[in-house]
Design a protein around this motif. Sequence first.
Motif, PDB file in Angstrom:
ATOM      1  N   UNK A 188     116.025  44.685  58.208  1.00  0.00           N
ATOM      2  CA  UNK A 188     115.545  45.961  57.665  1.00  0.00           C
ATOM      3  C   UNK A 188     116.185  46.296  56.320  1.00  0.00           C
ATOM      4  N   UNK A 189     117.497  46.193  56.218  1.00  0.00           N
ATOM      5  CA  UNK A 189     118.168  46.534  54.963  1.00  0.00           C
ATOM      6  C   UNK A 189     117.800  45.534  53.863  1.00  0.00           C
ATOM      7  N   UNK A 190     117.701  44.260  54.236  1.00  0.00           N
ATOM      8  CA  UNK A 190     117.345  43.210  53.269  1.00  0.00           C
ATOM      9  C   UNK A 190     115.967  43.473  52.663  1.00  0.00           C
ATOM     10  N   UNK A 191     115.030  43.880  53.483  1.00  0.00           N
ATOM     11  CA  UNK A 191     113.680  44.166  52.986  1.00  0.00           C
ATOM     12  C   UNK A 191     113.678  45.413  52.110  1.00  0.00           C
ATOM     13  N   UNK A 192     114.438  46.431  52.500  1.00  0.00           N
ATOM     14  CA  UNK A 192     114.520  47.649  51.694  1.00  0.00           C
ATOM     15  C   UNK A 192     115.130  47.392  50.327  1.00  0.00           C
ATOM     16  N   UNK A 193     116.137  46.526  50.284  1.00  0.00           N
ATOM     17  CA  UNK A 193     116.844  46.233  49.029  1.00  0.00           C
ATOM     18  C   UNK A 193     116.168  45.128  48.211  1.00  0.00           C
ATOM     19  N   UNK A 194     115.060  44.601  48.718  1.00  0.00           N
ATOM     20  CA  UNK A 194     114.288  43.564  48.010  1.00  0.00           C
ATOM     21  C   UNK A 194     115.092  42.274  47.789  1.00  0.00           C
ATOM     22  N   UNK A 195     115.891  41.906  48.776  1.00  0.00           N
ATOM     23  CA  UNK A 195     116.607  40.631  48.712  1.00  0.00           C
ATOM     24  C   UNK A 195     115.581  39.502  48.788  1.00  0.00           C
ATOM     25  N   UNK A 196     115.892  38.363  48.185  1.00  0.00           N
ATOM     26  CA  UNK A 196     114.978  37.224  48.237  1.00  0.00           C
ATOM     27  C   UNK A 196     115.473  36.148  49.210  1.00  0.00           C
ATOM     28  N   UNK A 197     116.734  36.211  49.581  1.00  0.00           N
ATOM     29  CA  UNK A 197     117.340  35.323  50.573  1.00  0.00           C
ATOM     30  C   UNK A 197     118.483  36.084  51.232  1.00  0.00           C
ATOM     31  N   UNK A 198     118.807  35.688  52.461  1.00  0.00           N
ATOM     32  CA  UNK A 198     119.957  36.316  53.104  1.00  0.00           C
ATOM     33  C   UNK A 198     120.898  35.254  53.662  1.00  0.00           C
ATOM     34  N   UNK A 199     122.137  35.662  53.785  1.00  0.00           N
ATOM     35  CA  UNK A 199     123.161  34.847  54.428  1.00  0.00           C
ATOM     36  C   UNK A 199     123.696  35.670  55.591  1.00  0.00           C
ATOM     37  N   UNK A 200     123.798  35.040  56.745  1.00  0.00           N
ATOM     38  CA  UNK A 200     124.340  35.677  57.937  1.00  0.00           C
ATOM     39  C   UNK A 200     125.820  35.333  58.024  1.00  0.00           C
ATOM     40  N   UNK A 201     126.623  36.294  58.411  1.00  0.00           N
ATOM     41  CA  UNK A 201     128.061  36.063  58.549  1.00  0.00           C
ATOM     42  C   UNK A 201     128.524  36.812  59.789  1.00  0.00           C
ATOM     43  N   UNK A 202     129.315  36.128  60.613  1.00  0.00           N
ATOM     44  CA  UNK A 202     129.975  36.874  61.696  1.00  0.00           C
ATOM     45  C   UNK A 202     131.365  36.330  61.931  1.00  0.00           C
TER      46      UNK A 202
END
Length: 194
Positions: free
Chosen positions: A74-88
């Motif tokens: 949801x946040x990635x789409x709102x901020x118009x990111x083009x790729x994401x990285x998951x971290x835990x």
Amino acid sequence: MNIRLNKEQKIQVKDSSDIYGVMQQILLRQQRIDRNREHFWTIGLSTDSSILYIELVSMGTVNSVPAEPMEVFSFALQKRAVRIILVHSHPSGNLEPSEADKDITDRLIQTGHIVKLPVLDHIIITATSFYSFAESGLLKALQASVKYVPPYLIAEQIREDKAKEMARTMKQKGYSIIEIAELTGLSPEQIRDL
């Protein structure tokens, strides 16, 4: 919860060690609050691979953390990111991905395909080291999984594969590209690339 980044942390990402450098600082800062709980973040990247944001998606227990696709994207789409990285984080210090880690990564990769927001990596971090799904080859293996691929996409891929095989055979038999396109539904560009 959006993590505040200073100028030095809004870097252009070249590899997973760049991400770990930033995330280690954040982990150490947040560990003061909930030192023994797993944290799950997403990092949104711009077109030039610069960090747009880091979002704390959820905090879990000592050995698990929920990561629902709606919350992750949801946040990635709102901020118009083009790729994401998951971290835990793994408070235990063990960097080995669990079966649950692999499963949620598989699910999030497929969700990313659907919303056209690819998952570039999933990184497990501790205070002293990290494990990268991309660098280990695990991300590529999970990208090939069809466990969470919607059936309509699988059927679409099968139809396209059959059309391409038919087009190859027709090319060998001397059919024109226009004839092949009309009979298979493939574009002339697709046929030329076979």
